[in-house]
Scaffold this motif. Structure first.
Motif, PDB file in Angstrom:
ATOM      1  N   TRP A  29       0.968  -1.203  -0.123  1.00  0.00           N
ATOM      2  CA  TRP A  29       0.023   0.064  -0.098  1.00  0.00           C
ATOM      3  C   TRP A  29       0.823   1.362  -0.012  1.00  0.00           C
ATOM      4  O   TRP A  29       0.582   2.027  -0.895  1.00  0.00           O
ATOM      5  CB  TRP A  29      -0.761  -0.013   1.407  1.00  0.00           C
ATOM      6  N   PHE A  30       1.633   1.266   1.146  1.00  0.00           N
ATOM      7  CA  PHE A  30       2.269   2.713   0.990  1.00  0.00           C
ATOM      8  C   PHE A  30       3.798   2.628   0.260  1.00  0.00           C
ATOM      9  O   PHE A  30       4.037   3.992  -0.175  1.00  0.00           O
ATOM     10  CB  PHE A  30       2.687   2.834   2.504  1.00  0.00           C
ATOM     11  N   ALA A  31       4.236   1.596   0.143  1.00  0.00           N
ATOM     12  CA  ALA A  31       5.208   1.682  -0.824  1.00  0.00           C
ATOM     13  C   ALA A  31       4.846   2.066  -2.317  1.00  0.00           C
ATOM     14  O   ALA A  31       5.713   2.920  -3.072  1.00  0.00           O
ATOM     15  CB  ALA A  31       6.170   0.333  -1.136  1.00  0.00           C
ATOM     16  N   GLY A  32       3.813   1.609  -2.737  1.00  0.00           N
ATOM     17  CA  GLY A  32       3.382   1.953  -3.877  1.00  0.00           C
ATOM     18  C   GLY A  32       2.941   3.532  -3.993  1.00  0.00           C
ATOM     19  O   GLY A  32       2.954   4.314  -5.103  1.00  0.00           O
ATOM     20  N   LEU A  33       2.431   4.110  -3.051  1.00  0.00           N
ATOM     21  CA  LEU A  33       2.260   5.511  -2.749  1.00  0.00           C
ATOM     22  C   LEU A  33       3.689   6.417  -3.064  1.00  0.00           C
ATOM     23  O   LEU A  33       3.401   7.423  -3.544  1.00  0.00           O
ATOM     24  CB  LEU A  33       1.534   6.001  -1.537  1.00  0.00           C
ATOM     25  N   VAL A  34       4.631   5.800  -2.328  1.00  0.00           N
ATOM     26  CA  VAL A  34       5.918   6.503  -2.401  1.00  0.00           C
ATOM     27  C   VAL A  34       6.438   6.268  -3.617  1.00  0.00           C
ATOM     28  O   VAL A  34       7.088   7.285  -4.423  1.00  0.00           O
ATOM     29  CB  VAL A  34       6.942   5.839  -1.420  1.00  0.00           C
ATOM     30  N   GLY A  35       6.168   5.409  -4.316  1.00  0.00           N
ATOM     31  CA  GLY A  35       6.460   5.200  -5.828  1.00  0.00           C
ATOM     32  C   GLY A  35       5.817   5.948  -6.871  1.00  0.00           C
ATOM     33  O   GLY A  35       6.530   6.522  -7.702  1.00  0.00           O
ATOM     34  N   MET A  36       4.564   6.364  -6.498  1.00  0.00           N
ATOM     35  CA  MET A  36       3.756   7.033  -7.445  1.00  0.00           C
ATOM     36  C   MET A  36       4.222   8.432  -7.131  1.00  0.00           C
ATOM     37  O   MET A  36       4.084   9.525  -7.904  1.00  0.00           O
ATOM     38  CB  MET A  36       2.141   7.028  -7.190  1.00  0.00           C
ATOM     39  N   GLY A  37       4.655   8.897  -5.764  1.00  0.00           N
ATOM     40  CA  GLY A  37       5.218  10.418  -5.517  1.00  0.00           C
ATOM     41  C   GLY A  37       6.370  10.604  -6.136  1.00  0.00           C
ATOM     42  O   GLY A  37       6.587  11.679  -6.547  1.00  0.00           O
ATOM     43  N   ILE A  38       7.134   9.663  -6.322  1.00  0.00           N
ATOM     44  CA  ILE A  38       8.463   9.730  -6.737  1.00  0.00           C
ATOM     45  C   ILE A  38       8.248  10.125  -8.358  1.00  0.00           C
ATOM     46  O   ILE A  38       9.223  10.731  -8.960  1.00  0.00           O
ATOM     47  CB  ILE A  38       9.492   8.689  -6.561  1.00  0.00           C
ATOM     48  N   GLU A  39       7.467   9.291  -8.940  1.00  0.00           N
ATOM     49  CA  GLU A  39       7.013   9.523 -10.511  1.00  0.00           C
ATOM     50  C   GLU A  39       6.494  10.923 -10.749  1.00  0.00           C
ATOM     51  O   GLU A  39       6.594  10.997 -11.923  1.00  0.00           O
ATOM     52  CB  GLU A  39       6.535   8.370 -10.962  1.00  0.00           C
ATOM     53  N   SER A  40       5.888  11.572  -9.800  1.00  0.00           N
ATOM     54  CA  SER A  40       5.161  12.825 -10.066  1.00  0.00           C
ATOM     55  C   SER A  40       6.194  13.696 -10.486  1.00  0.00           C
ATOM     56  O   SER A  40       7.105  14.412  -9.559  1.00  0.00           O
ATOM     57  CB  SER A  40       4.267  12.986  -8.973  1.00  0.00           C
ATOM     58  N   LYS A  41       6.044  14.560 -11.559  1.00  0.00           N
ATOM     59  CA  LYS A  41       6.960  15.596 -11.906  1.00  0.00           C
ATOM     60  C   LYS A  41       6.627  16.775 -10.948  1.00  0.00           C
ATOM     61  O   LYS A  41       7.712  17.602 -10.780  1.00  0.00           O
ATOM     62  CB  LYS A  41       6.560  16.131 -13.442  1.00  0.00           C
ATOM     63  N   ARG A  42       5.415  16.826 -10.709  1.00  0.00           N
ATOM     64  CA  ARG A  42       5.175  17.925  -9.603  1.00  0.00           C
ATOM     65  C   ARG A  42       5.869  17.913  -8.173  1.00  0.00           C
ATOM     66  O   ARG A  42       6.532  18.762  -7.551  1.00  0.00           O
ATOM     67  CB  ARG A  42       3.685  18.229  -9.342  1.00  0.00           C
ATOM     68  N   VAL A  43       5.944  16.640  -7.868  1.00  0.00           N
ATOM     69  CA  VAL A  43       6.347  16.346  -6.636  1.00  0.00           C
ATOM     70  C   VAL A  43       7.914  16.650  -6.479  1.00  0.00           C
ATOM     71  O   VAL A  43       8.574  17.015  -5.958  1.00  0.00           O
ATOM     72  CB  VAL A  43       6.208  15.021  -6.047  1.00  0.00           C
ATOM     73  N   ARG A  44       8.559  16.204  -7.688  1.00  0.00           N
ATOM     74  CA  ARG A  44       9.894  16.331  -8.160  1.00  0.00           C
ATOM     75  C   ARG A  44      10.413  17.636  -8.062  1.00  0.00           C
ATOM     76  O   ARG A  44      11.292  18.121  -7.798  1.00  0.00           O
ATOM     77  CB  ARG A  44      10.342  15.470  -9.445  1.00  0.00           C
TER      78      ARG A  44
END
Length: 599
Positions: free
Chosen positions: A402-417
């Motif tokens: 659950w939460f590792a998937g959330l972290v992975g999606m956050g890292i892939e977000s250009k806005r978060v980057r």
């Protein structure tokens, strides 16, 4: 009030003990400190499971049941072969031909429906000759639903084919050549417009008409040097257009070159309608693909008599989760071959600026799996039952997903980057005349280096390799597929390491060899995962087939067969696309070109 660290740790340990209750696992053979049993204990097994009833497999192959009844395994074998050819041969070829707009896409679809009809007939005969040995089977209903969905997705092609067949039957020319070209390939043009009286009727473009006017006007007026050059240019354009139109005289007639007068608003509406239709079609194809693959599993389960009574929850868990890893491995191998290169998913530069990376998709699937599976681990438990050790283990793994998937999606977000990189701007200081893009991105930004999908798979494999089981053979099987998942995780990290050193610079698939190996480990691990169900391992122990090497070799063989099928399908699609884009090529690398010349 201050609480010391040892006191807090003691409280957490007490909470965990209260969750796990008596610490029972499996069949209730004590806690996790007990040693796995080497030989099968039928007496203890009967306390937790009902006797295994007769299945279609044991009835046909092992001759269980009434000896006076005739066995008809040949019809089931014919059903398996025909349906396999239909769903794994004709149907994928038809879909590939349809995706490339090939005129012969109707031929494999016709073969698909023909093979399916004969396969269903063989299954019907088998059912009539064999008693019902699996109560409540939904395999047949699911199969008919998938066929209905397939017919719905190809309804437009079916209706068009029927109309062409009726038109062919009513025409005077009913030769086989015209049947093949008109009905099957849909290539023939209406014969009413092919007479010689229509050959010279070419509609000229408005630009060509203006050129004629320009030529006639120049004949009645004095010719200046500038006008002479203009006339020569116009005549060249006219001659070029005339040659081009003459070459298309057999295709563009007075009746076939009418232009649409629709407004821009209608064009935009049409584009939106096409986009919506395309999305619905893709959604239907995805649902069809999932149901199609599940039919194979339900067919195997029904024929072998698995997933019944108290085995159902564990059986479904192993088949669904193992099937996910299996499909994940096949998709990873398809990425290695070059599939989805147009999205930048084949370890290449993104040629279309598609906003979702492959790692984002992987992280989303991991997140979706975790958030749903967290609540499914209590299926079968009664209200008020304490959390067992097994449930705590599996729920913890699901929460990790659950939460590792959330972290992975956050890292892939250009806005978060951008947010994460904004802290460096304040350290540089404010420069009034500096452009907005003064800071250059590092080379590593060209690729996506997200280790969390690999981390999740690797930790899951390591945990399941240490998973307690009742019998020693079950422990060895779990250790086998757990280590295979760990192998995928290590190889994926090596892929990121090498690509970090040299990010992809071309839009062509780079094909890292570590991904080929990793995808094989992942798919094979998923297959052995499905083999490790309690029911299968117990059946193997009863028949003296509890051999880890046999299970591994069987999983490797099936995985190699599936990879060969994937290579054929992806290669066939690439061959068709290369024919439609024969003018596009790429130059060889200088090192490779030098080596070729030297040889």
């Amino acid at each position: 009030m201050r609480v010391s660290i040892p006191t807090a740790a003691s409280l957490l340990m007490a909470l965990a003990i209260s969750f796990q209750g008596d610490g029972s696992h499996g069949h209730g053979h004590g806690g996790h400190h007990a040693q796995p049993i080497v030989e099968l204990n039928e007496t203890e097994l009967a306390r937790w499971h009902s006797p295994t009833p007769v299945s279609y497999y044991t009835f046909d192959i092992e001759r269980e049941g009434d000896a006076d009844l005739k066995r008809r395994p040949g019809f089931m074998i014919a059903h398996i072969i025909l349906m396999s050819l239909a769903f794994f041969g004709a149907l994928p070829i038809g879909i590939i031909l349809r995706s490339t707009q090939h005129p012969a896409h109707g031929v494999p679809m016709l073969a698909f429906y023909s093979l399916t009809a004969v396969g269903l007939a063989a299954s019907g005969i088998y059912k009539k000759a064999t008693p019902n040995l699996y109560e409540g089977s939904v395999h047949g209903k699911q199969g008919y639903f998938v066929l209905f969905l397939a017919a719905s997705l190809s309804a437009v092609d079916i209706v068009a084919g029927v109309m062409r067949f009726v038109s062919f039957f009513r025409s005077d020319d009913r030769t086989f050549r015209r049947f093949w070209r008109y009905v099957i390939l849909s290539q023939e043009v209406d014969t009413r417009l092919q007479g010689p009286e229509y050959t010279g009727l070419i509609v000229e473009d408005p630009e060509e008409y203006e050129v004629h006017k320009l030529g006639r006007a120049s004949d009645d007026s004095p010719i200046s040097p500038t006008e002479d050059e203009t006339e020569q240019w116009a005549n060249e354009v006219h001659r070029h257009r005339h040659l081009r139109h003459a070459s298309l005289a057999s295709e563009r007639t007075l009746f076939g070159n009418q232009r649409s007068n629709s407004s821009d608003t209608l064009n935009e509406a049409a584009k939106e309608k096409v986009t919506l239709r395309t999305r619905l079609l893709k959604a239907g194809q995805f649902a069809f693909t999932v149901l199609e693959r599940s039919i194979l599993l339900t067919g195997i389960v029904v024929y072998t008599g698995g997933c019944r009574e108290s085995y159902v929850n564990g059986c479904l868990a192993h088949l669904i989760k193992g099937g996910i890893f299996w499909c994940y491995g096949l998709l990873t191998f398809a990425r290695f071959l070059g599939s989805w290169a147009e999205y930048g998913w084949a370890w290449n530069r993104n040629p279309t600026n598609f906003k979702y990376t492959a790692e984002f998709t992987e992280s989303f699937v991991i997140f979706l799996y975790g958030i749903t599976n967290t609540w499914m681990e209590r299926f079968g438990a009664k209200a008020g039952d304490p959390y067992s050790t097994k449930q705590v283990q599996h729920i913890s793994i699901a929460v990790m997903f659950w939460f590792a998937g959330l972290v992975g999606m956050g890292i892939e977000s250009k806005r978060v980057r951008r947010w994460l990189a904004s802290s460096t701007f304040s350290s540089v200081g404010h420069t009034p005349n500096a452009p907005k893009d003064a800071v250059e991105e590092p080379a590593s930004y060209l690729g996506s280096f997200n280790p969390f999908p690999a981390l999740v798979i690797g930790v899951t494999g390591a945990a399941m390799a240490a998973h307690f089981q009742t019998y020693l053979f079950q422990v060895e099987i779990h250790k086998l597929w757990g280590n295979l998942l760990v192998g995928f995780s290590v190889l994926r990290c090596l892929t990121y390491f090498f690509l970090w050193l040299g990010p992809p610079k071309s839009i062509l698939p780079s094909r890292p060899p570590t991904e080929a190996l990793g995808s094989f480990f992942l798919a094979c691990g998923g297959m052995v995962f499905m083999f490790s169900t309690e029911e299968v391992t117990i059946a193997a122990m009863r028949r003296g087939r509890d051999d880890v090497m046999m299970f591994l070799n069987l999983g490797v063989a099936i995985t190699c067969l599936a990879f060969c099928w994937t290579l054929c399908m992806v290669g066939f699609k690439g061959y068709l696309k290369s024919r439609s884009h024969s003018g596009v090529t790429y130059r060889s690398h200088p090192v490779a070109a030098t080596t070729t010349q030297t040889a």
